[in-house]
Scaffold this active site. Structure first.
Site, PDB file in Angstrom:
ATOM      1  N   ASP A  82       0.843  -1.882   0.056  1.00  0.00           N
ATOM      2  CA  ASP A  82      -0.076  -0.211  -0.111  1.00  0.00           C
ATOM      3  C   ASP A  82       0.238   1.104  -0.076  1.00  0.00           C
ATOM      4  O   ASP A  82       2.027   1.193   0.438  1.00  0.00           O
ATOM      5  CB  ASP A  82      -0.615  -0.122   1.256  1.00  0.00           C
ATOM      6  CG  ASP A  82      -1.639   0.837   1.398  1.00  0.00           C
ATOM      7  OD1 ASP A  82      -2.409   1.304   0.112  1.00  0.00           O
ATOM      8  OD2 ASP A  82      -2.504   1.382   2.528  1.00  0.00           O
ATOM      9  N   GLU A 134      -1.395   6.343  -8.325  1.00  0.00           N
ATOM     10  CA  GLU A 134      -2.341   7.279  -7.683  1.00  0.00           C
ATOM     11  C   GLU A 134      -2.389   8.339  -8.329  1.00  0.00           C
ATOM     12  O   GLU A 134      -1.143   9.000  -8.907  1.00  0.00           O
ATOM     13  CB  GLU A 134      -2.087   7.716  -5.991  1.00  0.00           C
ATOM     14  CG  GLU A 134      -2.841   8.876  -5.875  1.00  0.00           C
ATOM     15  CD  GLU A 134      -2.506   8.450  -4.018  1.00  0.00           C
ATOM     16  OE1 GLU A 134      -2.682   7.685  -3.813  1.00  0.00           O
ATOM     17  OE2 GLU A 134      -3.325  10.437  -3.750  1.00  0.00           O
ATOM     18  N   HIS A 180      -7.433   9.929   4.461  1.00  0.00           N
ATOM     19  CA  HIS A 180      -6.759   8.973   4.756  1.00  0.00           C
ATOM     20  C   HIS A 180      -7.050   9.386   6.211  1.00  0.00           C
ATOM     21  O   HIS A 180      -7.167  10.783   6.568  1.00  0.00           O
ATOM     22  CB  HIS A 180      -5.652   8.532   4.572  1.00  0.00           C
ATOM     23  CG  HIS A 180      -4.995   8.342   3.174  1.00  0.00           C
ATOM     24  ND1 HIS A 180      -4.622   8.646   2.780  1.00  0.00           N
ATOM     25  CD2 HIS A 180      -5.711   6.874   2.804  1.00  0.00           C
ATOM     26  CE1 HIS A 180      -4.384   7.722   1.341  1.00  0.00           C
ATOM     27  NE2 HIS A 180      -4.726   6.948   1.961  1.00  0.00           N
ATOM     28  N   HIS A 208      -9.292   5.099  -1.925  1.00  0.00           N
ATOM     29  CA  HIS A 208      -9.002   5.280  -0.895  1.00  0.00           C
ATOM     30  C   HIS A 208      -9.768   5.937   0.360  1.00  0.00           C
ATOM     31  O   HIS A 208     -10.179   6.840   0.450  1.00  0.00           O
ATOM     32  CB  HIS A 208      -7.305   5.600  -1.044  1.00  0.00           C
ATOM     33  CG  HIS A 208      -6.386   5.235  -1.258  1.00  0.00           C
ATOM     34  ND1 HIS A 208      -5.485   4.597  -0.907  1.00  0.00           N
ATOM     35  CD2 HIS A 208      -6.110   4.926  -3.071  1.00  0.00           C
ATOM     36  CE1 HIS A 208      -4.622   3.282  -1.841  1.00  0.00           C
ATOM     37  NE2 HIS A 208      -5.397   3.790  -2.879  1.00  0.00           N
ATOM     38  N   SER A 211     -12.807   4.814   5.414  1.00  0.00           N
ATOM     39  CA  SER A 211     -13.074   4.642   6.885  1.00  0.00           C
ATOM     40  C   SER A 211     -14.272   5.960   6.804  1.00  0.00           C
ATOM     41  O   SER A 211     -13.573   7.018   6.369  1.00  0.00           O
ATOM     42  CB  SER A 211     -12.007   4.627   8.023  1.00  0.00           C
ATOM     43  OG  SER A 211     -11.156   3.404   7.324  1.00  0.00           O
ATOM     44  N   THR A 233      -8.516   2.696   8.989  1.00  0.00           N
ATOM     45  CA  THR A 233      -8.854   3.275  10.332  1.00  0.00           C
ATOM     46  C   THR A 233      -9.433   2.910  10.861  1.00  0.00           C
ATOM     47  O   THR A 233      -9.914   2.215  12.492  1.00  0.00           O
ATOM     48  CB  THR A 233      -9.157   5.334  10.071  1.00  0.00           C
ATOM     49  OG1 THR A 233      -7.581   5.340   9.002  1.00  0.00           O
ATOM     50  CG2 THR A 233      -9.209   6.254  10.950  1.00  0.00           C
TER      51      THR A 233
END
Ligand code: G3H
Ligand code: ZN
Length: 284
Positions: A82, A134, A180, A208, A211, A233
């Site tokens: 990752d 990305e 994130h 991405h 959470s 997370t």
């Protein structure tokens, strides 16, 4: 079953309009909690380790724990790096046996990101390893990746087309409003942008920072072309909340198995819920 290339897992997801979880491992309990949930739901799985997690756990432990975890599974599992930050880190993971890598060149200018990603693709594809890249900047904090949310730049659809054509990546992580870590406000996803990107690229797109994104937004993103959804997370929170709950009940607890075991079960429950939302149940 041994590890499979992530491209195989994502190709099926792309054809059948569902997403597979890219779930981060932080220690043995995460790995077990995640893989047991995927097996129970008969779902394909992308186990992912960040550079920070590899440093914390140790490369040998990562490889041997994952080997033990997949030894008797009947579901397809990919082991994915990752947010790989350099060619060297990526080569090390490929040598160790990762079946997929992410090269995150999003901090570089567009043409440089293309050039560096292309080098990774050439090396990885020569040995059958999948590459995720990305484009655009995803906000928030993860390990050492720290991007001020205000400076996070959304992926430009026209650049995405050029990027994929020139690099030959298998999956593309796009910035459409997720971040994130823990959200400061409510996440607002740019679905129009997702639609434009997906209509010009018929390939697996990655979300991405999932959470904290409401379930209905995740479902909508999946229905609009997202095939991999990264979650870390939320599972860390599930684990820690269970540990806190147990210590609140009994502050004299001292045997780690008495709180890590239930916390591992809490991760499993959270993973099963996520698998339902992503639509990967019974897709193994
Ligand atoms: O690459 C991993 C993720 O994007 C996880 O993000 O910790 O916000 O769920 P999250
Ligand atoms: Zn991420």
């Amino acid at each position: 079953m041994g590890l499979v290339p992530m491209a195989d897992i994502l190709e099926k997801a792309n054809d059948e309009y569902y997403a597979v979880g890219g779930f981060n491992i932080n220690n043995m309990e995460f790995l077990q909690g995640i893989i047991w949930a995927a097996e129970e739901t008969n779902s394909p799985l992308i186990l992912q380790a960040s550079e920070g997690a590899i440093k914390y756990i140790g490369m040998d432990y990562v490889m041997n724990m994952v080997k033990a975890a997949v030894k008797d599974t009947h579901i397809p599992v990919a082991l994915h790096l990752d947010h790989g930050s350099s060619y060297e880190v990526i080569m090390r993971c490929i040598r160790e046996g990762f079946s997929s890598v992410m090269y995150d060149g999003s901090k570089y200018p567009f043409q440089q990101n293309i050039r560096l990603t292309k080098e990774v693709v050439k090396a990885a594809h020569s040995v059958g390893v999948t590459v995720e890249a990305e484009l655009g900047k995803i906000g928030g904090t993860e390990d050492d990746v720290d991007v001020d949310e205000k400076d996070a730049k959304f992926t430009k659809p026209e650049e995405a087309e050029e990027f994929v054509e020139k690099t030959g990546v298998d999956a593309l992580a796009i910035a459409i409003g997720t971040a994130h870590g823990v959200y400061k406000g409510d996440p607002e996803l740019d679905f129009d942008r997702l639609e434009k990107i997906n209509s010009s690229l018929n390939m697996p797109l990655v979300l991405h920072g999932a959470s904290g994104v409401p379930d209905e937004d995740v479902r909508k993103a999946v229905s609009m072309g997202i095939n991999k959804v990264n979650v870390n997370t939320a599972f860390q929170q599930a684990f820690t909340a269970k540990v806190k709950e147990l210590f609140d009940k009994d502050p004299d607890l001292y045997d780690p198995r008495k709180y890590c075991g239930p916390a591992r079960d809490a991760i499993s429950e959270a993973v099963k819920e996520k698998i339902e939302i992503l639509g990967s149940k019974n897709k193994a």
